[in-house]
Write a protein that holds these residues in place. Sequence first.
Motif, PDB file in Angstrom:
ATOM      1  N   PRO A  13       0.809  -1.226   0.000  1.00  0.00           N
ATOM      2  CA  PRO A  13       0.000   0.000   0.000  1.00  0.00           C
ATOM      3  C   PRO A  13       0.841   1.274   0.000  1.00  0.00           C
ATOM      4  CG  PRO A  13       0.074  -0.911   2.214  1.00  0.00           C
ATOM      5  CD  PRO A  13       0.817  -1.871   1.340  1.00  0.00           C
ATOM      6  N   TYR A  18      -5.648   5.387  -3.194  1.00  0.00           N
ATOM      7  CA  TYR A  18      -6.401   4.197  -2.808  1.00  0.00           C
ATOM      8  C   TYR A  18      -7.177   3.614  -3.988  1.00  0.00           C
ATOM      9  CZ  TYR A  18      -9.162   0.685  -0.685  1.00  0.00           C
ATOM     10  OH  TYR A  18      -9.721  -0.532  -0.430  1.00  0.00           O
ATOM     11  N   ARG A  22      -7.393  -0.293  -4.889  1.00  0.00           N
ATOM     12  CA  ARG A  22      -8.663  -1.011  -5.025  1.00  0.00           C
ATOM     13  C   ARG A  22      -8.739  -1.721  -6.377  1.00  0.00           C
ATOM     14  NH1 ARG A  22     -11.918   2.980  -4.049  1.00  0.00           N
ATOM     15  NH2 ARG A  22     -12.229   3.519  -6.235  1.00  0.00           N
ATOM     16  N   MET A  59      -7.818  -0.775   5.738  1.00  0.00           N
ATOM     17  CA  MET A  59      -7.828  -1.247   4.355  1.00  0.00           C
ATOM     18  C   MET A  59      -8.389  -2.662   4.252  1.00  0.00           C
ATOM     19  SD  MET A  59      -4.612  -1.434   1.745  1.00  0.00           S
ATOM     20  CE  MET A  59      -4.360   0.325   1.933  1.00  0.00           C
TER      21      MET A  59
END
Length: 263
Positions: A13, A18, A22, A59
Amino acid sequence: MTTPARVAVQIQPQHADYAQIRRAVAAAEEAGVDIVYNWDHFFPLSGEADGKHFECWTMLGAWAEATSRVEIGALVTCNSYRNPELLADMARTVDHISDGRLILGIGAGWFERDYTEYGYEFGTAGSRLNDLSEALPRITKRWSKLNPAPTRDIPILIGGGGEKKTLRYTAEYAKIWHGFGDSETLTRKRDVLDKWCHEIGRNPAEIERSAGVGGTPDEVAETMVAAGITQFTVGVSGPDYDLGSVRDWVAWRDDFNKAAASA
């Protein structure tokens, strides 16, 4: 090898928005991986030291909703960052959100910058391992008290290769061991883990053996299988999250398991 080969990807990450993370998780699930991991750090481990980075467990809660088939987890949670009872409850909650797809990966911790900038006591490698040994029974005990209980016996993955402590804890508590190093190192650690299992009266075959892979299946699969590895993890970093190598390993897994089943 009696345990089927499995392929995991670690979506690191770091260095990404984000939305890119994803999309990478969705693409990995579509590609056919068995497990999607992140990691438990507060800063990037490679590239720009102060680059973009996101927190692990919030997350995982999002991934539990965004995925439907893959197992998910941290490779690995740092034991130092959360009270063991709280971590147990967090894991139980993500287990329910995901309908029983969480793996609790955990280790003693090592990245000093995380500790110093977030106000945790870094201590020594020995003290962090002692803390881990105290946390593991607290986690499993808390699971037995929670209402509702976890949906399954949440598998614990322990990462590390310390022969006196880490591998002993693995023999006692883990369903998955994640090791580091080349095939020769992994073979030696495997044998030590087996020895600890025999010492406490556990069947070593109950523990899945995992390791990161940096090469292609043609380059490294044979020697890693010989070392007892059955879970093969490819790490990918942002912002691009190139899954080309992951797809190669998925194709190898399918061929390997088909051949093993017909042997």
